[in-house]
Motif scaffolding. Structure first.
Motif, PDB file in Angstrom:
ATOM      1  N   UNK A   1       0.187 -18.064 -11.183  1.00 13.94           N
ATOM      2  CA  UNK A   1      -0.796 -17.320 -10.411  1.00 13.94           C
ATOM      3  C   UNK A   1      -1.343 -16.160 -11.241  1.00 13.94           C
ATOM      4  N   UNK A   2      -1.990 -15.186 -10.581  1.00 13.96           N
ATOM      5  CA  UNK A   2      -2.642 -14.083 -11.291  1.00 13.96           C
ATOM      6  C   UNK A   2      -2.083 -12.728 -10.875  1.00 13.96           C
ATOM      7  N   UNK A   3      -0.834 -12.716 -10.412  1.00 16.62           N
ATOM      8  CA  UNK A   3      -0.215 -11.464  -9.988  1.00 16.62           C
ATOM      9  C   UNK A   3      -0.037 -10.525 -11.175  1.00 16.62           C
ATOM     10  N   UNK A   4      -0.389  -9.233 -10.971  1.00 14.68           N
ATOM     11  CA  UNK A   4      -0.265  -8.244 -12.037  1.00 14.68           C
ATOM     12  C   UNK A   4       0.845  -7.236 -11.760  1.00 14.68           C
ATOM     13  N   UNK A   5       1.202  -7.091 -10.486  1.00 14.68           N
ATOM     14  CA  UNK A   5       2.258  -6.136 -10.169  1.00 14.68           C
ATOM     15  C   UNK A   5       3.105  -6.630  -9.001  1.00 14.68           C
ATOM     16  N   UNK A   6       4.359  -6.202  -9.020  1.00 15.60           N
ATOM     17  CA  UNK A   6       5.293  -6.484  -7.934  1.00 15.60           C
ATOM     18  C   UNK A   6       5.609  -5.141  -7.284  1.00 15.60           C
ATOM     19  N   UNK A   7       5.252  -5.017  -6.005  1.00 14.35           N
ATOM     20  CA  UNK A   7       5.381  -3.726  -5.317  1.00 14.35           C
ATOM     21  C   UNK A   7       6.526  -3.751  -4.316  1.00 14.35           C
ATOM     22  N   UNK A   8       6.934  -2.563  -3.885  1.00 15.08           N
ATOM     23  CA  UNK A   8       8.000  -2.471  -2.887  1.00 15.08           C
ATOM     24  C   UNK A   8       7.530  -3.079  -1.574  1.00 15.08           C
ATOM     25  N   UNK A   9       8.468  -3.644  -0.856  1.00 10.25           N
ATOM     26  CA  UNK A   9       8.208  -4.307   0.443  1.00 10.25           C
ATOM     27  C   UNK A   9       7.436  -5.627   0.319  1.00 10.25           C
ATOM     28  N   UNK A  10       7.145  -6.029  -0.913  1.00 10.36           N
ATOM     29  CA  UNK A  10       6.411  -7.284  -1.089  1.00 10.36           C
ATOM     30  C   UNK A  10       7.196  -8.462  -0.532  1.00 10.36           C
ATOM     31  N   UNK A  11       8.520  -8.421  -0.671  1.00 11.24           N
ATOM     32  CA  UNK A  11       9.369  -9.533  -0.229  1.00 11.24           C
ATOM     33  C   UNK A  11      10.205  -9.157   0.993  1.00 11.24           C
ATOM     34  N   UNK A  12       9.719  -8.207   1.740  1.00  6.50           N
ATOM     35  CA  UNK A  12      10.424  -7.750   2.935  1.00  6.50           C
ATOM     36  C   UNK A  12      10.600  -8.884   3.947  1.00  6.50           C
ATOM     37  N   UNK A  13      11.803  -8.991   4.474  1.00  6.15           N
ATOM     38  CA  UNK A  13      12.089  -9.992   5.499  1.00  6.15           C
ATOM     39  C   UNK A  13      12.714 -11.266   4.981  1.00  6.15           C
TER      40      UNK A  13
ATOM     41  N   UNK B   1       2.577  -6.925 -15.114  1.00  2.38           N
ATOM     42  CA  UNK B   1       2.771  -5.828 -16.068  1.00  2.38           C
ATOM     43  C   UNK B   1       3.552  -4.677 -15.444  1.00  2.38           C
ATOM     44  N   UNK B   2       3.773  -4.767 -14.098  1.00  2.00           N
ATOM     45  CA  UNK B   2       4.439  -3.657 -13.421  1.00  2.00           C
ATOM     46  C   UNK B   2       5.321  -4.161 -12.290  1.00  2.00           C
ATOM     47  N   UNK B   3       6.561  -3.630 -12.233  1.00  5.01           N
ATOM     48  CA  UNK B   3       7.489  -3.934 -11.144  1.00  5.01           C
ATOM     49  C   UNK B   3       7.985  -2.603 -10.583  1.00  5.01           C
ATOM     50  N   UNK B   4       7.642  -2.336  -9.336  1.00  4.50           N
ATOM     51  CA  UNK B   4       7.991  -1.050  -8.728  1.00  4.50           C
ATOM     52  C   UNK B   4       9.462  -1.012  -8.324  1.00  4.50           C
ATOM     53  N   UNK B   5      10.012   0.217  -8.276  1.00  4.66           N
ATOM     54  CA  UNK B   5      11.364   0.392  -7.784  1.00  4.66           C
ATOM     55  C   UNK B   5      11.459  -0.103  -6.333  1.00  4.66           C
ATOM     56  N   UNK B   6      12.536  -0.796  -6.015  1.00  8.60           N
ATOM     57  CA  UNK B   6      12.752  -1.280  -4.668  1.00  8.60           C
ATOM     58  C   UNK B   6      12.028  -2.574  -4.351  1.00  8.60           C
ATOM     59  N   UNK B   7      11.402  -3.188  -5.376  1.00  4.86           N
ATOM     60  CA  UNK B   7      10.644  -4.427  -5.132  1.00  4.86           C
ATOM     61  C   UNK B   7      11.528  -5.544  -4.602  1.00  4.86           C
ATOM     62  N   UNK B   8      12.803  -5.540  -5.026  1.00  3.12           N
ATOM     63  CA  UNK B   8      13.683  -6.631  -4.650  1.00  3.12           C
ATOM     64  C   UNK B   8      14.796  -6.182  -3.697  1.00  3.12           C
ATOM     65  N   UNK B   9      14.607  -5.027  -3.076  1.00  3.00           N
ATOM     66  CA  UNK B   9      15.621  -4.517  -2.135  1.00  3.00           C
ATOM     67  C   UNK B   9      15.518  -5.297  -0.818  1.00  3.00           C
TER      68      UNK B   9
END
Length: 357
Positions: A322-334, A349-357
């Protein structure tokens, strides 16, 4: 004098014509294989009834069937695949009440006369793949109460009309590789045993809401390789037992909230190779038991927070290519049960803190 002969194989010879009366004294003959010859004609009239239960005429050059199978009343299997037959006459299969399997694939059948299958009351499987059929007569399969499998792939159908399949016991219906661009509401009615339905590789642009209503046993739908552009609210109606839904390789750009609202038992959803650039909240509402979601190669560049909040039982999430450029917090919530997450081949190019919490 071959009174005990039960099976006769004369396949793979250069036989050009045959008169079935030559077998008239083989009272115990059960299986006859005349496949892969050069048969151009066959006279089916034997003169007296014999007990053959299976006849194989596969891969010959038959353009028509002279007479009928009336002298073979015990027939259970007929293989006429890969011939040059153009028309199925109403008399050809007259009174074959014991027939369970009929293979007519890869002929040139453009016409099936009315009531051609009327007396096949115990037929379980019919293969009409790769012929020249343009329409399905509303009564073509009428009265075949035990029919379980219908294969119509590779014909010239452009539409499935209302009442094409009514009150049949079919378990599998495949109509792939056609030119079908629409399905009438009520095309499939009261087929309560239908388990698998495939319209793969057609020209369908729109799915009419509820076009597969009242199919309580349906577990798998394949609509891949079409031209579907949008999924609307409650697009699939109430299909309580649907387990797998394949919508890959379409032109889907929009999925309205509630498109899957009544698919409570869906386990696998494939949306790969579409044009869904953004995921948002409530796109997957109703998919409480989904376990496997394929969203790879959909030109995805944004995932809103809580897009997956309704997928509490998801195990596999495929987001690669795909064309994702960043992984943000709450992206995978639930995603409480997620075990496998594929984000390979993106532009991250960017993975935010808490992205995988």
């Amino acid at each position: 004098n071959l009174v005990y002969l039960e099976e006769l194989k004369i396949n793979n010879n250069p036989i050009k014509s045959i008169d079935m009366s030559v077998f008239s004294n083989l009272s115990n003959l059960r299986y006859l294989d005349v496949s892969e010859n050069s048969l151009e004609s066959i006279n089916l009239n034997i003169g007296n009834k014999i007990n053959v239960v299976g006849i194989n005429l596969y891969k010959n050059f038959l353009t028509e069937l002279n007479g009928d199978f009336g002298d073979l009343p015990d027939l259970m299997k007929i293989n006429l695949g890969f011939n040059l037959i153009q028309t199925i006459l109403s008399k050809t299969f007259f009174n074959l009440t014991k027939l369970t399997g009929l293979n007519l694939e890869s002929n040139r059948i453009a016409k099936i006369e009315t009531n051609a299958f009327l007396f096949l009351v115990n037929l379980e499987e019919i293969n009409l793949n790769n012929n020249y059929l343009k329409t399905i007569d509303a009564s073509m399969f009428d009265k075949i109460n035990n029919l379980q499998i219908i294969s119509l792939d590779g014909n010239l159908l452009t539409k499935i009309m209302a009442n094409s399949f009514v009150s049949l016991k079919i378990q599998s219906l495949t109509i792939e590789k056609q030119m079908i661009d629409s399905i009438d509401s009520g095309a499939i009615i009261n087929c309560k045993y239908l388990d698998r339905f495939s319209l793969n590789n057609n020209l369908i642009r729109r799915i009419s809401p509820g076009f597969l209503n009242n199919l309580p046993s349906l577990k798998e739908i394949n609509l891949e390789e079409n031209f579907i552009e949008e999924l609307v609210n409650d697009n699939f109606g109430r299909l309580d037992n649907l387990n797998k839904l394949y919508l890959g390789q379409n032109h889907i750009t929009s999925i309205q909230p509630g498109a899957f609202i009544n698919l409570n038992n869906l386990k696998t959803l494939v949306l790969s190779s579409n044009y869904i650039q953004e995921l948002y909240s409530d796109m997957f509402i109703g998919l409480n038991n989904l376990e496997d979601l394929s969203l790879w190669n959909i030109h995805l560049n944004a995932i809103s927070p809580s897009s997956f909040q309704h997928l509490k039982n998801l195990i596999w999430l495929r987001l690669h290519h795909n064309l994702l450029r960043e992984i943000t917090s709450n992206m995978f919530k639930g995603l409480l049960k997620l075990e496998n997450l594929d984000l390979s081949d993106n532009m991250i190019i960017s993975i935010s803190n808490g992205s995988f919490d």
